[in-house]
Design a protein around this motif. Structure first.
Motif, PDB file in Angstrom:
ATOM      1  N   GLY A 151      46.534  37.341  32.864  1.00  8.48           N
ATOM      2  CA  GLY A 151      45.373  37.000  33.688  1.00  8.48           C
ATOM      3  C   GLY A 151      44.095  37.598  33.117  1.00  8.48           C
ATOM      4  N   GLN A 154      43.021  35.626  30.152  1.00 14.62           N
ATOM      5  CA  GLN A 154      42.368  34.360  30.487  1.00 14.62           C
ATOM      6  C   GLN A 154      40.950  34.606  31.001  1.00 14.62           C
ATOM      7  OE1 GLN A 154      42.161  31.603  29.427  1.00 14.62           O
ATOM      8  NE2 GLN A 154      43.730  30.311  30.369  1.00 14.62           N
ATOM      9  N   THR A 175      45.603  27.699  33.873  1.00 15.24           N
ATOM     10  CA  THR A 175      46.553  28.535  34.625  1.00 15.24           C
ATOM     11  C   THR A 175      47.987  28.296  34.164  1.00 15.24           C
ATOM     12  OG1 THR A 175      46.769  26.835  36.323  1.00 15.24           O
ATOM     13  CG2 THR A 175      45.072  28.501  36.681  1.00 15.24           C
ATOM     14  N   SER A 180      51.461  32.373  39.740  1.00 15.23           N
ATOM     15  CA  SER A 180      50.635  31.639  40.706  1.00 15.23           C
ATOM     16  C   SER A 180      49.486  32.485  41.252  1.00 15.23           C
ATOM     17  CB  SER A 180      51.501  31.100  41.843  1.00 15.23           C
ATOM     18  OG  SER A 180      52.123  32.189  42.483  1.00 15.23           O
ATOM     19  N   THR A 182      47.875  35.024  39.812  1.00 17.75           N
ATOM     20  CA  THR A 182      46.845  35.173  38.771  1.00 17.75           C
ATOM     21  C   THR A 182      46.150  33.838  38.556  1.00 17.75           C
ATOM     22  OG1 THR A 182      48.413  36.684  37.757  1.00 17.75           O
ATOM     23  CG2 THR A 182      46.458  36.181  36.494  1.00 17.75           C
ATOM     24  N   GLY A 183      46.950  32.751  38.585  1.00 14.72           N
ATOM     25  CA  GLY A 183      46.386  31.410  38.415  1.00 14.72           C
ATOM     26  C   GLY A 183      45.340  31.123  39.479  1.00 14.72           C
ATOM     27  N   ILE A 186      42.127  32.829  38.764  1.00 14.86           N
ATOM     28  CA  ILE A 186      41.378  32.166  37.684  1.00 14.86           C
ATOM     29  C   ILE A 186      40.668  30.927  38.243  1.00 14.86           C
ATOM     30  CG2 ILE A 186      41.662  30.861  35.511  1.00 14.86           C
ATOM     31  CD1 ILE A 186      41.844  33.944  35.172  1.00 14.86           C
ATOM     32  N   THR A 204      44.659  19.706  34.349  1.00 13.22           N
ATOM     33  CA  THR A 204      45.793  20.419  34.945  1.00 13.22           C
ATOM     34  C   THR A 204      46.889  19.428  35.324  1.00 13.22           C
ATOM     35  OG1 THR A 204      46.448  21.928  36.725  1.00 13.22           O
ATOM     36  CG2 THR A 204      44.758  20.339  37.283  1.00 13.22           C
TER      37      THR A 204
END
Lengths: 236, 386
Positions: A151, A154, A175, A180, A182-183, A186, A204
């Motif tokens: 994370g 990114q 992501t 999930s 951390t995604g 972001i 995505t």
């Protein structure tokens, strides 16, 4: 009325593979991204969404159709001109972060400024540290990518994509390599950036993430179609 | 770009260390050999320049024919009657610079074409200048008054110190290697050139006795005004058919020919080293480009131009070679200059700078293809590269 930042008109991309066989990655994509837009392109793997994103980011040329940047046709520009636009107008966020392992976080963020003239070393560092502060990584400025979590990497990559104050931010499955939680962080960061006026096109395969965008497009077998609000829900 | 290249070099420490080590050893070899060549050439040129106006008359068998650089006629002798004939035919010489001479190598040279580090020369007292050729004294007198007096050249003194562990002082008695008896040091010459700096000059008779030469000598040296030396040489050649008559110019020309083989040998070694270095740098840079395909793709994707990529790869190769060359320069200096009297630091620096220039060209040449290849990397393909 908002000005169109980038427009794709009937973009096609054909790859020649072994035995002279042709693969049609794009079969005439139309897309208009006004300034301040947050557009999401959704689709399964191999549907052609990344191919389109690379063309929007001047990393690939279409086989047919037209690409306009600020109403100027740009699909036939030289490699040098494409590189120049890429370095000053476009920010890229990749699924696999693509940070340079030999550089620490702030140096990675500052990397694109080295390819643009007129930014002093001091300003490069100041901008990088400012962006790291914005993405919540001020205390990791001197850490190398190997010392950061997925994370964090990114977020460094997002900071890097913003360093030259690009008009358009392109995110390719940002992501995809993250858990999930951390995604979500972001994506929230991208939403905040858009709320601050940053134009974003995101690719995505995750409908929940796409649902946060202002405009959603679905790519299937090289064909792009805008999804209306009624057609698309987060549960898609 | 420079900073990026630095970061990259420092990040891959083992590769950097090994590459620099390889480059440094290759360049040290080249610098060492070039230093030897430059020093040898310079010492001979300096020596023969100081011999201007001198004619050396020596046995025919000792004539230099361009096959060797061994300028001292130590292998054959002139008997008394020949010597008298030479002196009678000489005419118009400067007596102070004219003498019969006995020479004997006391310590042989350690490398081909390099002057011997210690040579004993017997000269008639009062005629010391025939062999010292205006050499200034750093200490003491340049005159032999006693039977066992000796004048030492600057390099000889150092060589003696190396051999025996002690340095004789003016007025002291000491021994010379491979020479019977004790000698009294009367003068120490200033550093000047290979032929005089390596001498231990003693009275002719003492030298003849020390080496059982009887009345024979190795050569006769005749001093003439510089502008009359050529004419005198022609005349002597016509009158003395049984001996070799050589001017300083003729000796230098013969030595220069003798160095041809050495130059060719050194050139061959240098070429081999440069080719090997080219291959090493090529492999290192090519592998680096392959390894960093994704990194290069990222750089291109975030705005680096093809030229930036080319520049970065070239700078990296130049940094390897430059660092290696700096280390090599120091190593070459340590190995050569303090140990060898015929090459000064400025001469070494000039020679090393040439080698450095050639090495940087090698770096550019060998990394050009990897750099172009890196620049041709398609960012899209590179980003997919595993």
């Amino acid at each position: 009325m908002q000005k169109n930042l980038i427009e794709a008109r009937g973009l096609t991309k054909v790859y020649k593979v072994g035995g002279g066989e042709e693969v049609h990655a794009l079969r005439g994509a139309d897309l208009t991204v006004p300034e301040g837009e947050f557009a999401a392109i959704i689709g399964a793997s191999g549907s052609g969404k990344s191919t389109l994103l690379h063309m929007l980011g001047f990393m690939d040329r279409p086989s047919g159709g037209e690409l306009l940047f600020e109403s100027r046709r740009v699909d036939r520009l030289s490699d040098t001109a494409m590189t120049r636009i890429r370095s000053t107008q476009i920010g890229f966020v990749f699924q696999t972060f693509n940070l340079i392992p030999s550089l620490n976080a702030w140096e990675n963020v500052a990397l694109p400024t080295r390819f643009v003239r007129g930014i002093s070393a001091r300003e490069q560092r100041e901008r990088a540290l400012e962006l790291l502060e914005m993405v919540g990584l001020a205390d990791r400025a001197n850490h190398r990518p190997g010392e950061l979590s997925g994370g964090q990497r990114q977020r460094v990559a997002i900071a890097r994509s913003l360093i030259n104050r690009p008009r358009l931010l392109l995110a390719d499955e940002p992501t995809g390599n993250l858990d999930s939680t951390t995604g979500t962080q972001i994506v929230e960061l991208l939403v905040r950036l858009n709320q601050a006026g940053q134009t974003i096109v995101l690719v995505t395969h995750n409908p929940e993430i796409a649902a946060l965008a202002k405009a959603v497009y679905r790519m299937k077998d090289g064909l792009l179609r805008r999804v209306t609000e009624g057609e698309f829900t987060a549960a898609d | 770009m420079l900073q990026l290249a630095f970061k990259n070099i420092l990040f891959r420490k083992m590769r950097t260390l090994l590459t620099i080590l390889g480059v440094a050893s290759s360049i040290t070899l080249v610098m060492f050999m070039n230093g030897i060549l430059v020093g040898t050439e310079k010492s001979y040129i300096g020596s023969f320049a100081n011999m201007a106006g001198q004619i050396r008359v020596q046995p025919k068998s000792e004539a230099l024919n361009g096959n060797s650089t061994d300028t001292l006629p130590v292998g054959a002798f002139l008997d008394r009657s020949t010597m008298e004939k030479i002196l009678a035919a000489a005419g118009g010489t400067d007596p102070a610079r004219t003498s019969a001479v006995v020479v004997q190598t006391l310590i042989n040279s350690t490398a081909p074409s390099v002057p011997a580090p210690l040579v004993l020369a017997g000269v008639e007292p009062g005629h010391e200048d025939a062999i010292l050729l205006g050499l200034e004294m750093a200490e003491g007198e340049g005159k032999l008054t006693g039977e066992h007096d000796v004048i030492l050249g600057a390099a000889t003194l150092k060589e003696l110190a190396r051999q025996t562990g002690s340095t004789p002082r003016v007025g002291e008695l000491f021994t010379l290697p491979s020479t019977p008896g004790e000698w009294r040091l009367v003068g120490i010459g200033r550093k000047r050139d290979a032929l005089t700096d390596t001498l231990a000059v003693v009275p002719l008779k003492a030298a003849q006795q020390a080496f059982g030469r009887g009345d024979t000598v190795n050569y006769v040296t005749l001093g003439y005004p510089v502008d009359g030396v050529q004419e005198a040489a022609e005349r002597l050649k016509a009158e003395l058919s049984t001996v070799d008559v050589a001017t300083a110019d003729a000796l230098l020309e013969a030595v220069d020919k003798g160095l041809t083989a050495q130059r060719a040998f050194f050139r061959m070694i240098n070429t081999t080293v440069y080719l090997t270095a080219t291959a090493i740098i090529f492999m290192v840079m090519y592998t680096a480009v392959m390894e960093r395909t994704r990194e290069i793709g990222t750089m291109r994707a975030v705005g680096a131009s093809r030229w930036t990529v080319v520049g970065e790869i070239l700078i990296e190769a130049l940094l390897f070679v430059f660092t290696g060359a700096l280390i090599a320069s120091v190593m070459g200096w340590v190995v050569l200059v303090p140990q060898w009297d015929f090459l000064s630091t400025p001469e070494y620096i000039a020679s090393a700078a040439q080698t450095l220039g050639a090495a940087l060209l090698v770096a550019l040449g060998s990394s050009l293809y990897p750099a172009i290849r890196a620049a041709r990397i398609n960012p899209l393909e590179a980003l997919r590269y595993e």
